[in-house]
Design an enzyme around this catalytic site. Structure first.
Site, PDB file in Angstrom:
ATOM      1  N   ASN A   6       6.916  16.083 -30.647  1.00  0.00           N
ATOM      2  CA  ASN A   6       6.512  17.512 -31.170  1.00  0.00           C
ATOM      3  C   ASN A   6       6.308  17.692 -32.726  1.00  0.00           C
ATOM      4  OD1 ASN A   6       6.898  20.230 -32.171  1.00  0.00           O
ATOM      5  ND2 ASN A   6       7.639  20.832 -30.114  1.00  0.00           N
ATOM      6  N   HIS A   9       7.122  20.373 -37.019  1.00  0.00           N
ATOM      7  CA  HIS A   9       7.845  20.462 -38.247  1.00  0.00           C
ATOM      8  C   HIS A   9       7.178  19.577 -39.412  1.00  0.00           C
ATOM      9  CE1 HIS A   9      10.258  23.496 -37.063  1.00  0.00           C
ATOM     10  NE2 HIS A   9      10.797  22.668 -35.892  1.00  0.00           N
ATOM     11  N   ARG A  17       4.308  24.356 -49.083  1.00  0.00           N
ATOM     12  CA  ARG A  17       3.710  24.250 -50.360  1.00  0.00           C
ATOM     13  C   ARG A  17       1.811  24.584 -50.148  1.00  0.00           C
ATOM     14  NH1 ARG A  17       6.301  21.396 -54.472  1.00  0.00           N
ATOM     15  NH2 ARG A  17       4.354  21.704 -55.704  1.00  0.00           N
ATOM     16  N   HIS A  42       3.464  23.514 -30.712  1.00  0.00           N
ATOM     17  CA  HIS A  42       3.741  24.921 -30.275  1.00  0.00           C
ATOM     18  C   HIS A  42       3.062  25.777 -31.180  1.00  0.00           C
ATOM     19  CE1 HIS A  42       6.922  28.380 -29.577  1.00  0.00           C
ATOM     20  NE2 HIS A  42       5.680  28.919 -29.265  1.00  0.00           N
ATOM     21  N   ARG A  44       2.385  29.194 -32.204  1.00  0.00           N
ATOM     22  CA  ARG A  44       3.113  30.460 -32.189  1.00  0.00           C
ATOM     23  C   ARG A  44       2.215  31.722 -32.597  1.00  0.00           C
ATOM     24  NH1 ARG A  44       9.144  29.443 -32.111  1.00  0.00           N
ATOM     25  NH2 ARG A  44       9.170  31.538 -32.000  1.00  0.00           N
ATOM     26  N   ARG A  48       3.380  30.196 -37.544  1.00  0.00           N
ATOM     27  CA  ARG A  48       4.450  29.615 -38.897  1.00  0.00           C
ATOM     28  C   ARG A  48       4.261  28.122 -38.901  1.00  0.00           C
ATOM     29  NH1 ARG A  48      10.340  30.524 -35.993  1.00  0.00           N
ATOM     30  NH2 ARG A  48       9.186  32.669 -35.482  1.00  0.00           N
ATOM     31  N   HIS A  49       4.041  27.397 -38.120  1.00  0.00           N
ATOM     32  CA  HIS A  49       3.827  25.822 -38.479  1.00  0.00           C
ATOM     33  C   HIS A  49       2.487  25.611 -38.195  1.00  0.00           C
ATOM     34  CE1 HIS A  49       5.468  26.041 -34.507  1.00  0.00           C
ATOM     35  NE2 HIS A  49       6.773  26.084 -34.787  1.00  0.00           N
ATOM     36  N   GLU A  69       2.326  23.824 -26.072  1.00  0.00           N
ATOM     37  CA  GLU A  69       3.461  24.689 -25.848  1.00  0.00           C
ATOM     38  C   GLU A  69       3.158  26.171 -26.266  1.00  0.00           C
ATOM     39  OE1 GLU A  69       7.061  22.997 -27.306  1.00  0.00           O
ATOM     40  OE2 GLU A  69       7.721  25.093 -27.746  1.00  0.00           O
ATOM     41  N   THR A  99      13.809  29.081 -33.475  1.00  0.00           N
ATOM     42  CA  THR A  99      13.115  28.208 -32.544  1.00  0.00           C
ATOM     43  C   THR A  99      13.110  28.819 -31.010  1.00  0.00           C
ATOM     44  OG1 THR A  99      13.174  25.816 -31.674  1.00  0.00           O
ATOM     45  CG2 THR A  99      15.320  26.712 -32.191  1.00  0.00           C
ATOM     46  N   THR A 100      12.652  28.078 -29.938  1.00  0.00           N
ATOM     47  CA  THR A 100      12.954  28.881 -28.939  1.00  0.00           C
ATOM     48  C   THR A 100      14.391  28.633 -28.311  1.00  0.00           C
ATOM     49  OG1 THR A 100      10.792  27.694 -28.335  1.00  0.00           O
ATOM     50  CG2 THR A 100      11.830  28.586 -26.370  1.00  0.00           C
ATOM     51  N   GLU A 151       9.936  22.325 -17.552  1.00  0.00           N
ATOM     52  CA  GLU A 151      10.682  21.308 -18.605  1.00  0.00           C
ATOM     53  C   GLU A 151      12.202  21.812 -18.675  1.00  0.00           C
ATOM     54  OE1 GLU A 151       8.624  21.081 -22.567  1.00  0.00           O
ATOM     55  OE2 GLU A 151      10.715  20.902 -23.537  1.00  0.00           O
ATOM     56  N   HIS A 191      14.508  19.858 -26.044  1.00  0.00           N
ATOM     57  CA  HIS A 191      15.033  20.748 -26.962  1.00  0.00           C
ATOM     58  C   HIS A 191      16.411  20.236 -27.579  1.00  0.00           C
ATOM     59  CE1 HIS A 191      15.789  24.409 -29.107  1.00  0.00           C
ATOM     60  NE2 HIS A 191      14.634  24.778 -29.093  1.00  0.00           N
ATOM     61  N   GLY A 192      16.493  19.996 -28.892  1.00  0.00           N
ATOM     62  CA  GLY A 192      17.706  19.512 -29.241  1.00  0.00           C
ATOM     63  C   GLY A 192      18.252  18.060 -29.234  1.00  0.00           C
ATOM     64  N   GLY A 214      11.068  17.011 -31.240  1.00  0.00           N
ATOM     65  CA  GLY A 214      10.509  17.293 -32.354  1.00  0.00           C
ATOM     66  C   GLY A 214      11.519  17.345 -33.705  1.00  0.00           C
ATOM     67  N   HIS A 215      12.180  18.178 -34.008  1.00  0.00           N
ATOM     68  CA  HIS A 215      13.064  18.451 -34.909  1.00  0.00           C
ATOM     69  C   HIS A 215      13.949  17.318 -35.549  1.00  0.00           C
ATOM     70  CE1 HIS A 215      16.011  20.264 -37.880  1.00  0.00           C
ATOM     71  NE2 HIS A 215      14.875  20.849 -38.207  1.00  0.00           N
TER      72      HIS A 215
END
Ligand code: PXP
Length: 245
Positions: A6, A9, A17, A42, A44, A48-49, A69, A99-100, A151, A191-192, A214-215
């Site tokens: 993912n 990020h 920036r 994702h 959104r 935001r990203h 996503e 986050t979700t 998922e 996730h996570g 992802g993160h």
């Protein structure tokens, strides 16, 4: 089992920036070259990203599985059909969340998904996955809708603070994976997940297909590089003996 990275990020860092770098599309290419089987993003509502333009560029440059996503809004349905990813993963989305925050409540969304969302994809080759917690009733309803995949939300497992809590969540994920597989759906998870909690998941939960990370991966890449980090995650997936029962 395959790793989908993912890249949200990477876009978060870029947007901080307002520059054109780091570019999530370039990152996606590095991940695929390092051995990832595909890319997740994702888009959104608040952008935001990942931005809409990123989505079209990812479609052009990603060679492996592309997983879009999204919340099941009419706007996202329209964009996803135009982009034609391999897979859409439907998630709940609220504006305030960082986050979700959990899986879909299938009882709440069932009628809307049956009458509006699933019919929108009937004339496409896009597979549908539903992001859900490992609850028996939610998995049952996903199968009734004719979903191609689920998922499994691994966030509760990832955040469990005690060993007992982790084992309990692994048992739930295992039962959910078996149920979904028996009902004919592919089993994805995410996730996570990180370099510490991935191995126990792979060891204990059968039938895993796409693992979406992802993160933690993007964070680790700041220290070790994207290429090396992807390979570390892949190494875990390849060297862990996965249960089949
Ligand atoms: N799967 C879903 C459905 C998600 O919403 C997310 C977060 O965007 C992920 C996987 C990846 O989670 P993480 O960034 O914690 O690895």
């Amino acid at each position: 089992m395959q790793l989908l990275v993912n890249v949200d990020h990477v876009a978060t860092l870029r947007n901080a920036r307002g520059e054109g770098y780091p570019d999530p599309v370039e990152a996606a290419e590095v991940c695929e070259q390092a051995g990832a089987s595909g890319i997740v993003f994702h888009l959104r509502k608040d952008r935001r990203h990942i931005k809409t333009d990123d989505v079209h560029r990812l479609k052009k440059h990603v060679n492996g599985t592309l997983d879009f996503e999204m919340a099941a809004t009419n706007e996202m349905i329209k964009i996803s059909k135009a982009v034609a990813p391999d897979l859409i993963t439907l998630v709940p989305e609220s504006r305030e969340e960082l986050t979700t925050e959990g899986g879909l409540d299938m009882e709440v969304v069932y009628d809307d998904f049956k009458n509006r969302v699933f019919p929108a994809y009937i004339d496409t080759d896009i597979a549908i996955s539903l992001f859900i917690d490992p609850n028996e009733e939610d998995i049952e309803l996903a199968a009734e809708l004719g979903s191609d995949a689920i998922e499994l939300h691994t966030g509760t497992y990832a955040n469990a603070e005690t060993e007992e809590g982790k084992q309990k969540e692994l048992d739930r994920l295992k039962a959910g994976a078996k149920q979904a597989h028996e009902l004919g759906m592919k089993v994805n998870a995410g996730h996570g997940l990180n370099l510490d909690n991935l191995r126990p998941l792979v060891e204990r939960v059968p039938h895993l297909h796409d693992i979406s990370i992802g993160h933690a991966l993007v964070s680790s890449a700041l220290y070790h590089g994207l290429d090396e980090t992807v390979q570390k995650f892949l190494h875990i997936m390849r060297t862990t003996k996965q249960t089949t029962t």
